[in-house]
Structures are given as C-alpha cells and as structure tokens.
Design a protein around this motif. Structure first.
Motif, PDB file in Angstrom:
ATOM      1  N   THR A 189     -14.926 -64.460   4.041  1.00  0.00           N
ATOM      2  CA  THR A 189     -13.723 -64.523   3.383  1.00  0.00           C
ATOM      3  C   THR A 189     -12.769 -63.724   4.457  1.00  0.00           C
ATOM      4  OG1 THR A 189     -12.809 -62.922   1.196  1.00  0.00           O
ATOM      5  CG2 THR A 189     -14.692 -61.902   2.817  1.00  0.00           C
ATOM      6  N   ASP A 190     -11.451 -63.688   3.891  1.00  0.00           N
ATOM      7  CA  ASP A 190     -10.364 -62.795   4.408  1.00  0.00           C
ATOM      8  C   ASP A 190     -10.828 -61.045   4.531  1.00  0.00           C
ATOM      9  OD1 ASP A 190      -9.042 -65.263   5.144  1.00  0.00           O
ATOM     10  OD2 ASP A 190      -7.792 -65.207   3.430  1.00  0.00           O
ATOM     11  N   GLY A 191     -10.056 -60.546   5.496  1.00  0.00           N
ATOM     12  CA  GLY A 191     -10.177 -59.280   5.543  1.00  0.00           C
ATOM     13  C   GLY A 191     -10.801 -58.646   6.659  1.00  0.00           C
ATOM     14  N   ASP A 192     -10.933 -57.157   6.696  1.00  0.00           N
ATOM     15  CA  ASP A 192     -11.424 -56.772   8.150  1.00  0.00           C
ATOM     16  C   ASP A 192     -12.908 -56.874   8.117  1.00  0.00           C
ATOM     17  OD1 ASP A 192     -12.720 -55.062   6.302  1.00  0.00           O
ATOM     18  OD2 ASP A 192     -11.311 -53.338   6.515  1.00  0.00           O
ATOM     19  N   LEU A 193     -13.558 -56.330   9.391  1.00  0.00           N
ATOM     20  CA  LEU A 193     -15.182 -56.905   9.373  1.00  0.00           C
ATOM     21  C   LEU A 193     -15.848 -56.300   8.390  1.00  0.00           C
ATOM     22  CD1 LEU A 193     -17.283 -58.138  11.135  1.00  0.00           C
ATOM     23  CD2 LEU A 193     -17.104 -56.192  12.602  1.00  0.00           C
ATOM     24  N   GLY A 194     -15.759 -55.143   7.837  1.00  0.00           N
ATOM     25  CA  GLY A 194     -16.409 -54.402   7.008  1.00  0.00           C
ATOM     26  C   GLY A 194     -16.526 -55.369   5.622  1.00  0.00           C
ATOM     27  N   THR A 195     -15.323 -55.674   5.238  1.00  0.00           N
ATOM     28  CA  THR A 195     -15.329 -56.431   4.135  1.00  0.00           C
ATOM     29  C   THR A 195     -15.883 -57.902   4.319  1.00  0.00           C
ATOM     30  OG1 THR A 195     -12.929 -55.532   3.677  1.00  0.00           O
ATOM     31  CG2 THR A 195     -13.205 -57.539   2.588  1.00  0.00           C
ATOM     32  N   ARG A 196     -15.778 -58.451   5.545  1.00  0.00           N
ATOM     33  CA  ARG A 196     -16.182 -59.879   5.614  1.00  0.00           C
ATOM     34  C   ARG A 196     -17.883 -59.776   5.634  1.00  0.00           C
ATOM     35  NH1 ARG A 196     -14.995 -61.645  10.682  1.00  0.00           N
ATOM     36  NH2 ARG A 196     -13.704 -59.831  11.193  1.00  0.00           N
TER      37      ARG A 196
END
Length: 220
Positions: A76-83
């Motif tokens: 998904t898109d987003g920062d590393l924690g989100t991914r």
C-alpha cells in the motif's frame, strides 16, 4: 512443516529506488544490483523453509524477480509502518496462521534459521510476538499471531536507532510478551553489505555481487 506463513516485504530492485543509502559509494545501478541479489537469496531461503505458506508484499513490478512458490500482494502507499501493517493484514486475510515478516536486506538468513524462528512463534502461542533486532537499532523480523496487532506499527517511528526498542514497547504496551530472535545485521550502508556478504555462502548472489561491486570501487 511448521504451520506458519512467511512474509517478505520488498521493493522491486530498480536503480534510484532500491537501497539508496548504499549511494555513495555505490552507483544507483550497483545499489540495485546488490538489492536484487539480496532479494533473490532471501526468497531462496524462504522458499526452502518448511512452512505452510509464503507471501511477498511487493512495491513495484516483479520484473526479473523469481516469485514461484509465493503469493504476491501489492504494498500500500504510506510510510513504512503503514506499509508493514497493511502487508500483515493483506497476507493474513482469511487465515489465522501466525505470520513471520522479514525484509529482503538480511540475505544471510537460512532455511534452518527461519524454521527455528517460525517454531518459536508457533510454540509461544497467542499473546506473544517474536522480534529479531539488528545492531543499528532496527529489526529484521517480526512474528505475530494476529493482523490487528500489526496496526501498532503505524505508531512506531521507523528507520531510527530506537525503532526496535519502540516496537518492543508498543507490543508490550498492548499486553504481548515479546520473545527474542537472533540478531542479524541488515544491509543499509555499504559497510553493512560487506559485513553481510561475509556471512552469506560464497556461491550466493549477495556474496558474488558485493565482491564484484567492491572490486569495481577500488581505486585504480
């Protein structure tokens, strides 16, 4: 066979997007070549590990990556924690299998090491997590029993000297017992690549490519 899912999160190796912290001294092409070698060796180790399922969370087009034996989910898109959180959720959708996530930058992993990590995750049972730290303060592996726990990663600052410490604190704050996996060096900067290559089998992609790049970087 251990009833575990192994999940690898990686970018497709592309110059200018892969392992950019290797540059300098590496060129973008050399950095991408090291990344491609590390991904290939990591996938080989995961493919040979005696686990129930294997998944790759991929950023980019597969290109020349050999992904046979793996289910592939897009990052998904987003920062590393989100991914990371999304990769857990996508990989674990529709299945209650415990999941061990690793990156592509510890190509010194072996099928035996992954099997031992997976066995610990299963034996520890719900209410626990397993965490493999890196000497730079990050982590190379995280095993969870439920995708909902991975949502905690969206609150943890990544790529910092205290990322592993903060990850552990977030997991323990949620009531989990965190068990330690062996520490491994991951490839962020070129000295890391040299150190990791020594730990890889001499015939591995990583050992051969890093040696070739190191020779090319030597002064004439």
């Amino acid at each position: 066979m251990t009833n575990v899912r192994l999940l690898v999160i990686t970018k497709a190796p592309v110059p200018g997007r892969s392992k950019t912290r290797l540059t300098p001294p590496c060129s973008p092409e050399q950095a991408a070549a090291i990344a491609a070698a590390a991904v290939g060796d990591t996938l080989d180790a995961v493919r040979a590990a005696p686990v129930a399922r294997r998944v790759v969370a991929l950023d980019g087009a597969p290109g020349g990556l050999e992904l046979d034996g793996f289910a592939v989910v897009p990052q998904t898109d987003g920062d590393l924690g989100t991914r990371l959180a999304a990769a857990f959720a996508d990989a674990m959708a529709g299945s209650s299998l415990p999941t061990l996530l690793i990156g592509m930058d510890t190509p010194q992993v072996t099928p035996d090491l992954l099997a031992r990590c997976a066995d610990l995750l299963v034996a520890s049972g719900p209410g626990t997590a397993v965490l493999g730290t890196a000497p730079d303060g990050g982590w190379w592996a995280l095993g969870l029993h439920g995708a909902e726990t991975a949502e905690l990663l969206t609150t943890v600052p990544m790529s910092r000297a205290d990322t592993a410490e903060l990850t552990r604190a977030a997991l323990e704050g949620a009531g989990l017992t965190v068990l330690d996996l062996p520490e491994l060096t991951d490839i962020d900067h070129f000295p890391d690549a040299l150190a990791v290559a020594v730990e890889c089998a001499p015939e591995s992609r990583t050992a051969r490519v890093v040696a070739s790049v190191a020779a090319a970087l030597e002064p004439a």
